[in-house]
Design a protein around this motif. Structure first.
Motif, PDB file in Angstrom:
ATOM      1  N   THR A  60      13.452 144.891  61.567  1.00 31.93           N
ATOM      2  CA  THR A  60      13.966 145.320  60.263  1.00 31.93           C
ATOM      3  C   THR A  60      13.456 146.710  59.927  1.00 31.93           C
ATOM      4  O   THR A  60      14.221 147.584  59.486  1.00 31.93           O
ATOM      5  N   GLU A  82      18.071 154.310  60.525  1.00 32.70           N
ATOM      6  CA  GLU A  82      19.095 154.695  59.555  1.00 32.70           C
ATOM      7  C   GLU A  82      18.691 155.957  58.807  1.00 32.70           C
ATOM      8  O   GLU A  82      19.516 156.846  58.591  1.00 32.70           O
ATOM      9  N   GLU A 111      24.369 153.956  58.780  1.00 35.50           N
ATOM     10  CA  GLU A 111      24.051 152.581  58.428  1.00 35.50           C
ATOM     11  C   GLU A 111      24.376 151.675  59.609  1.00 35.50           C
ATOM     12  O   GLU A 111      25.456 151.754  60.186  1.00 35.50           O
ATOM     13  N   VAL A 112      23.397 150.845  59.981  1.00 34.59           N
ATOM     14  CA  VAL A 112      23.597 149.879  61.065  1.00 34.59           C
ATOM     15  C   VAL A 112      24.056 148.579  60.431  1.00 34.59           C
ATOM     16  O   VAL A 112      23.346 147.990  59.625  1.00 34.59           O
ATOM     17  N   ASP A 113      25.268 148.158  60.774  1.00 36.31           N
ATOM     18  CA  ASP A 113      25.838 146.950  60.199  1.00 36.31           C
ATOM     19  C   ASP A 113      25.705 145.815  61.217  1.00 36.31           C
ATOM     20  O   ASP A 113      26.361 145.833  62.255  1.00 36.31           O
ATOM     21  N   LEU A 114      24.811 144.864  60.931  1.00 37.57           N
ATOM     22  CA  LEU A 114      24.549 143.758  61.847  1.00 37.57           C
ATOM     23  C   LEU A 114      24.819 142.430  61.182  1.00 37.57           C
ATOM     24  O   LEU A 114      24.413 142.219  60.041  1.00 37.57           O
ATOM     25  N   ASP A 115      25.452 141.541  61.921  1.00 37.60           N
ATOM     26  CA  ASP A 115      25.530 140.176  61.425  1.00 37.60           C
ATOM     27  C   ASP A 115      24.275 139.436  61.899  1.00 37.60           C
ATOM     28  O   ASP A 115      23.495 139.948  62.709  1.00 37.60           O
ATOM     29  N   ASP A 116      24.054 138.253  61.368  1.00 40.23           N
ATOM     30  CA  ASP A 116      22.846 137.496  61.690  1.00 40.23           C
ATOM     31  C   ASP A 116      22.723 137.189  63.180  1.00 40.23           C
ATOM     32  O   ASP A 116      21.626 137.236  63.744  1.00 40.23           O
ATOM     33  N   ARG A 138      23.900 138.928  65.785  1.00 44.77           N
ATOM     34  CA  ARG A 138      23.525 140.141  66.546  1.00 44.77           C
ATOM     35  C   ARG A 138      22.068 140.498  66.286  1.00 44.77           C
ATOM     36  O   ARG A 138      21.341 140.882  67.193  1.00 44.77           O
ATOM     37  N   ALA A 168      25.148 151.713  67.774  1.00 48.60           N
ATOM     38  CA  ALA A 168      25.389 152.056  66.370  1.00 48.60           C
ATOM     39  C   ALA A 168      25.656 153.544  66.208  1.00 48.60           C
ATOM     40  O   ALA A 168      26.559 153.949  65.466  1.00 48.60           O
ATOM     41  N   SER A 210      29.226 155.342  65.134  1.00 46.97           N
ATOM     42  CA  SER A 210      29.316 156.192  63.945  1.00 46.97           C
ATOM     43  C   SER A 210      29.948 157.540  64.241  1.00 46.97           C
ATOM     44  O   SER A 210      30.423 158.210  63.337  1.00 46.97           O
ATOM     45  N   PRO A 233      29.229 158.322  56.362  1.00 44.60           N
ATOM     46  CA  PRO A 233      28.573 158.076  55.070  1.00 44.60           C
ATOM     47  C   PRO A 233      28.841 159.168  54.080  1.00 44.60           C
ATOM     48  O   PRO A 233      29.139 160.263  54.372  1.00 44.60           O
TER      49      PRO A 233
END
Length: 86
Positions: free
Chosen positions: A37, A44, A50-55, A57, A74, A78, A86
């Protein structure tokens, strides 16, 4: 920062070393969820994305090499044509 848009293993280890203020050669290969985390937040901030992760991954990232691959993906995503900036 690594050029060509690809953070390498050494850069990821250096970022992790800053977590806990330790030497890079003492960073273990296995990552805990708190370290991951923190690493994502540091990445970032450093790269301005922004790193978009699901649970699923997020849970799949267990090692420094896993994290390096994730962060490269990532960053490449981007900068791909059509990627949201962004």
């Amino acid at each position: 920062m690594t050029r060509a848009g690809r953070p390498d293993r050494a850069e990821v280890v250096d970022m992790l070393a800053a977590f806990g203020q330790r030497a890079a050669d003492t960073v273990p290969d296995e990552l805990g969820s708190l370290e991951l985390t923190w690493l994502i937040a540091e990445f970032e901030q450093r790269y301005g994305i922004e790193v978009d992760l699901d649970d699923e991954r997020f849970a799949a990232v267990r090692t420094v090499d896993d994290a390096t691959g994730l962060l490269r993906e990532a960053l490449l995503a981007s900068t791909s044509p059509g990627a949201a900036q962004p």
